[in-house]
Design a protein around this motif. Structure first.
Motif, PDB file in Angstrom:
ATOM      1  N   PRO A 168       1.441  -1.080   0.204  1.00 21.66           N
ATOM      2  CA  PRO A 168      -0.038   0.201   0.731  1.00 21.66           C
ATOM      3  C   PRO A 168       0.603   1.019  -0.147  1.00 21.66           C
ATOM      4  O   PRO A 168       0.399   2.721  -0.581  1.00 21.66           O
ATOM      5  N   SER A 169       1.992   0.998   0.559  1.00 21.48           N
ATOM      6  CA  SER A 169       2.961   2.528   0.743  1.00 21.48           C
ATOM      7  C   SER A 169       3.579   2.759  -1.121  1.00 21.48           C
ATOM      8  O   SER A 169       4.103   3.727  -1.140  1.00 21.48           O
ATOM      9  N   LEU A 170       2.988   1.664  -1.480  1.00 29.14           N
ATOM     10  CA  LEU A 170       3.927   1.735  -2.792  1.00 29.14           C
ATOM     11  C   LEU A 170       3.561   2.664  -4.353  1.00 29.14           C
ATOM     12  O   LEU A 170       2.345   1.576  -4.092  1.00 29.14           O
ATOM     13  N   PRO A 171       2.647   3.315  -4.908  1.00 32.79           N
ATOM     14  CA  PRO A 171       2.296   3.670  -5.529  1.00 32.79           C
ATOM     15  C   PRO A 171       2.380   3.036  -6.966  1.00 32.79           C
ATOM     16  O   PRO A 171       3.382   2.649  -7.005  1.00 32.79           O
ATOM     17  N   LYS A 172       1.299   3.118  -7.303  1.00 32.30           N
ATOM     18  CA  LYS A 172       0.980   2.084  -8.549  1.00 32.30           C
ATOM     19  C   LYS A 172       1.289   2.433  -9.700  1.00 32.30           C
ATOM     20  O   LYS A 172       1.809   2.247 -10.535  1.00 32.30           O
ATOM     21  N   LYS A 173       1.755   3.908  -9.597  1.00 37.11           N
ATOM     22  CA  LYS A 173       2.063   5.149 -10.938  1.00 37.11           C
ATOM     23  C   LYS A 173       3.819   5.036 -11.143  1.00 37.11           C
ATOM     24  O   LYS A 173       4.746   4.686 -12.311  1.00 37.11           O
ATOM     25  N   PHE A 174       4.124   4.423  -9.481  1.00 38.19           N
ATOM     26  CA  PHE A 174       5.899   4.086  -9.845  1.00 38.19           C
ATOM     27  C   PHE A 174       6.219   2.015 -10.303  1.00 38.19           C
ATOM     28  O   PHE A 174       7.283   2.157 -11.760  1.00 38.19           O
ATOM     29  N   VAL A 175       5.023   1.390 -10.393  1.00 40.66           N
ATOM     30  CA  VAL A 175       4.993   0.573 -11.031  1.00 40.66           C
ATOM     31  C   VAL A 175       5.200   0.626 -12.403  1.00 40.66           C
ATOM     32  O   VAL A 175       5.964  -0.065 -13.258  1.00 40.66           O
ATOM     33  N   LYS A 176       4.462   1.119 -12.873  1.00 39.85           N
ATOM     34  CA  LYS A 176       3.898   1.243 -14.486  1.00 39.85           C
ATOM     35  C   LYS A 176       5.232   1.887 -14.726  1.00 39.85           C
ATOM     36  O   LYS A 176       5.763   1.872 -16.406  1.00 39.85           O
ATOM     37  N   LYS A 177       6.149   3.365 -14.136  1.00 34.72           N
ATOM     38  CA  LYS A 177       6.984   3.885 -15.003  1.00 34.72           C
ATOM     39  C   LYS A 177       7.927   2.708 -14.900  1.00 34.72           C
ATOM     40  O   LYS A 177       8.497   2.943 -15.647  1.00 34.72           O
ATOM     41  N   LEU A 178       7.978   2.036 -13.839  1.00 38.52           N
ATOM     42  CA  LEU A 178       8.922   0.918 -13.588  1.00 38.52           C
ATOM     43  C   LEU A 178       9.247  -0.170 -15.223  1.00 38.52           C
ATOM     44  O   LEU A 178      10.120  -0.234 -15.956  1.00 38.52           O
TER      45      LEU A 178
END
Length: 384
Positions: A168-178
């Motif tokens: 829950p502390s990791l934004p979904k957009k961070f995963v998409k950017k990765l």
């Protein structure tokens, strides 16, 4: 677990007493201001202790947005306390040096003005650390040279991802950017070395689906870290298999090119044994390795490198350490981890430790960055 909670709570209470005394005991604050400052610190420390005790007890609760908000705020407070305690300790160390050697003038460091700076600087440090995370994963290209690498695999590009900590502390957009950045690299192989999922798989289907978009000509490979075992490892491993990852649990697979073979092995984290799961089995892995093939081993824990070298592995890829993640741990990590980050050579084997593609806990990195590693295998010529 009850003993651990008691010890942890007592330790945090001790830090609170120390910091409160050092921040108020030497100033000219009025009684009212001292009481207000101590109450403020008590609120911060209570929030951290209370929240973690709550979540440790209620790990199986259904997903609710307010819980995520509370947890993220508590993690931010934890980061603030980390920086505050560090600054207070550094001030006291300077004062001790002054008392012993008389080299420094530290009297002003205990003034009311200095106390104000000590309370405000952690906010700036949090902002800087959060900005580093918002930038997203930073690409680090690492060419590695091997005499025994078959010419057919010269210039093979491996993207190494580790310690993403989907939660829950990791934004979904961070995963998409990765994922977008990884696909832009067009790697030959993609490997994950654990702590990718740090929550129940059922709560993060969207992030898992996004990760499932990662493709490479020679496959995507994954081994679990210690955090996967805290949240129901069997469901987590199934989730990774469902999105097309090759999950390696003491297993060896191979990629072939023009008649030559490169073996990729994977072992689980030693934490698996504490949850009734299969731990790392180097004898089993060794029985599957072929002496003439180039061999890569994926292991979340870099500390297992000596065992990997003993069974003839050429390259081990690991994570786990986060490089300390933020100050002062980015300096202190070397006292806890023999292989903290970067490249090492152990008995003829090379070990590369990625300092973490995501982060754990507070949404910040200070003194480190979110690392996306591109490993490039190169055949070492006779003249090199």
């Amino acid at each position: 677990m009850a003993i651990f909670r008691t010890v942890a709570a007592s330790f945090i209470l001790g830090i609170f007493i120390y910091v409160s005394h050092q921040l108020t005991g030497y100033t000219d604050f009025s009684w009212a201001k001292r009481s207000l400052l101590i109450s403020f610190l008590a609120l911060l420390f209570t929030l951290v202790i209370g929240t973690f005790l709550f979540f440790w007890k209620e790990k199986d609760l259904d997903h609710k947005p307010w819980r995520d908000t509370l947890l993220n705020f508590s993690l931010t407070v934890m980061g603030y306390i980390n920086f505050l305690v560090t600054l207070v300790l550094l001030r006291d160390i300077f004062a001790l040096a002054d008392n012993l050697f008389g080299l420094l003038n530290t009297q002003e460091l205990y003034s009311s003005t200095a106390t104000g700076y000590l309370l405000g600087l952690p906010v700036l440090m949090l902002a800087l650390g959060n900005t580093v995370v918002k930038v997203g994963p930073k690409l680090k290209k690492v060419p590695l040279y091997f005499k025994n690498l078959p010419a057919e695999f010269d210039n093979l590009r491996i993207v190494h991802i580790t310690d993403l900590h989907v939660s829950p502390s990791l934004p979904k957009k961070f995963v998409k950017k990765l994922v977008n950045k990884t696909l832009e690299l067009k790697p030959d192989v993609i490997v994950f070395t654990g702590d990718i999922l740090d929550s129940f798989a059922e709560k993060h289907q969207e992030e898992l689906k996004t990760l499932g978009g990662l493709k490479a000509p020679h496959g995507v490979y994954y081994v679990p870290g210690n955090h996967e075992y805290y949240w129901g490892a069997e469901k987590g491993l199934t989730a990774f298999r469902d999105i097309g990852f090759n999950v390696l649990i003491n297993e060896v697979t191979a990629i072939r090119k023009d008649g030559k073979t490169l073996q990729i092995a994977g072992i689980p984290d030693p934490a698996a044994t504490h949850f009734g799961q299969m731990g790392p089995d180097f004898i089993k892995v060794q029985s599957q390795l072929k002496p003439d093939d180039f061999k890569i081993l994926l292991s979340h824990q870099p500390s297992l490198a000596s065992k990997s070298a003993m069974i003839g592995v050429d390259l081990q890829l690991s994570g786990h350490t986060h490089g300390g993640q933020f100050f002062p741990w980015n300096w202190l990590i070397v006292f806890f981890e023999r292989y903290a980050k970067g490249l090492y050579r152990i008995n003829g084997m090379q070990l590369y430790v990625n300092q973490g593609t995501g982060y754990w806990g507070p949404r910040l990195r200070l003194g480190t960055y979110c690392e996306l590693t591109e490993i490039v295998l190169r055949k070492e010529s006779k003249t090199e």
